[in-house]
Scaffold this active site. Structure first.
Site, PDB file in Angstrom:
ATOM      1  NE  ARG A 121     137.201 -30.505  32.627  1.00  0.00           N
ATOM      2  CZ  ARG A 121     136.423 -31.345  33.084  1.00  0.00           C
ATOM      3  NH1 ARG A 121     136.396 -31.537  34.359  1.00  0.00           N
ATOM      4  NH2 ARG A 121     136.383 -32.535  32.156  1.00  0.00           N
ATOM      5  CD  GLU A 185     161.754 -10.064  27.516  1.00  0.00           C
ATOM      6  OE1 GLU A 185     161.225  -9.196  26.864  1.00  0.00           O
ATOM      7  OE2 GLU A 185     161.670 -11.258  26.895  1.00  0.00           O
ATOM      8  CG  HIS A 266     163.201 -15.816  25.593  1.00  0.00           C
ATOM      9  ND1 HIS A 266     162.713 -15.902  24.404  1.00  0.00           N
ATOM     10  CD2 HIS A 266     162.648 -14.577  26.224  1.00  0.00           C
ATOM     11  CE1 HIS A 266     161.616 -15.029  24.186  1.00  0.00           C
ATOM     12  NE2 HIS A 266     161.475 -14.299  25.382  1.00  0.00           N
TER      13      HIS A 266
END
Ligand code: NAD
Ligand code: GLY
Length: 369
Positions: A121, A185, A266
């Site tokens: 978790r 970017e 990308h």
């Protein structure tokens, strides 16, 4: 931070971000101060591990640290690798008192970040980006995840790092095309938020082309880009509104990457996507005339692609945009610029519906004739 000599950037984030040349040997001290743990799992890919893992491993306690490495490439950012890494952590005996160190480009940052977000978790992660793209974008802001055959980044979680270590000397080993894809970017951050940053990146391109990772301009330009990203995610971490502006170029880019079966970098896909989306913005009367050609010429100067790859069908790409998760209610929404440095905000929303015909004609205008 104890034992850490460099100063982090001053940012509106809950975690320190360090940028500098020669920082990699300090990674362990930064990790131990920001996310002390019983075990340190360094997750990397085989290419990056061969070049840079020794330096990071040497900076962490050898008896409590292990390297987990996967093959490089976008095609590895999968649920299968997430299972494999998670199981390898359990087999090693890792528990909640483990910090994950993501050493690599955006693929490793996203995948290792997602392992950290979900392992028992959630355990802490320190991002140590080794590509320009991962430094200026992926490592900051807490988005983690994996790709599925339905599209990119469709399974994931927001999980902020405990610290980010940007050691710009690692960029010296990047293949030139991978280095350049980060420039896309950086220019994007200038376009979405600050024309002075766009101009500064543009002005530095000749020096960066000559000196690469050792360009004296690089750390400051990386820091400028990180400041823009940080200020956006500080205001809108969960992408309810403003953060959508960081997706400029990405609706088309994701369709292109998918159609190319992820064989295109990308940042290269984002470059093409920004040209197409700026054309869409002009066609809709949202962007000042000349915005698309300004963006196109900056990207070309950076050595980035500005046309959709040969063989891709514009109609197929339009269909591909419908698979993008930013779509709500069946329509395709785009975050678009009104000019370089300013994103358009119409009727309270940072994104706008674009009909397929307009996207199609902008894609045709961006095909090589
Ligand atoms: P990448 O991680 O695949 O790295 C590109 C290539 O460079 C790989 O082959 C890698 O092995 C190699 N490499 C990395 N560092 C190196 C080094 N220092 N020297 C030599 N080779 C090196 O790709 P990327 O361009 O860094 O990142 C793209 C990914 O980032 C995409 O999956 C994208 O979705 C994701 N991304 C995420 C966010 C976010 O907010 N989480 C933002 C932007 C992009
Ligand atoms: N790369 C876009 C974002 O982090 O929101």
């Amino acid at each position: 931070l104890v034992g850490v000599t460099a100063e982090p950037l001053s940012l509106p984030l809950g975690y320190p971000v360090y940028v500098g040349t020669g920082l990699l040997p300090e990674a362990g001290a930064i990790v131990a101060a920001a996310a002390p743990a019983h075990r340190y799992a360094v997750v990397s890919d085989d290419t990056v591990a061969a070049l840079h893992a020794d330096t990071v491993l040497a900076s962490l306690p050898s008896d409590r640290t292990r390297l987990f490495s996967i093959p490089p490439g976008e095609s590895e950012k999968t649920r299968e690798r997430w299972i494999e890494l998670t199981d390898a952590l359990f087999a090693w005996g890792a528990g909640r008192d483990t910090t994950i160190v993501a050493l690599g480009g955006g693929v490793i940052g996203d995948l290792a970040g997602f392992v950290a977000a979900t392992f028992m978790r959630g355990v802490r992660v320190v991002q140590v980006p080794t590509t320009l793209l991962a430094m200026v974008d992926a490592a900051v802001g807490g988005k983690t995840g994996v790709d599925t055959r339905h599209g990119k980044n469709l399974v994931g979680a927001f999980h902020d790092p405990s610290a980010v270590v940007m050691a710009t000397e690692t960029l010296a080993t990047l293949p030139p095309a991978v280095f350049r894809s980060g420039l896309a970017e950086m220019l994007k951050h200038g376009i979405v938020a600050d024309s002075a940053v766009f101009d500064a990146v543009l002005a530095a391109l000749p020096d960066i082309a000559r000196d690469g990772a050792f360009s004296p301009h690089l750390p400051a330009l990386v820091a400028d880009s990180v400041r823009i990203k940080a200020s956006v995610v500080a205001k809108d971490a969960r992408e309810g509104g403003l953060r959508q502006t960081l997706n400029f170029g990405h609706t088309i880019a994701h369709a292109v990457e998918h159609a190319m079966a992820y064989r295109m970098l990308h940042g290269e896909a984002v470059a093409v996507g920004m040209v197409v989306e700026a054309r869409i913005a002009e066609r809709l009367g949202i962007a000042e005339e000349g915005t698309a050609s300004l963006i196109e010429s900056a990207l070309a100067k950076a050595g980035l692609p500005i046309s959709i790859p040969d063989g891709l069908d514009p109609m197929e790409l339009v269909a591909g945009t419908h698979g993008d998760k930013k779509n709500r209610g069946g329509s395709v929404r785009y975050a678009l610029p009104s000019k370089v440095g300013t994103m358009w905000r119409g009727d309270g929303s940072w994104s706008t519906v674009v009909v397929d015909d307009v996207a199609h004609s902008a894609l045709i205008a961006s095909s090589r004739r």
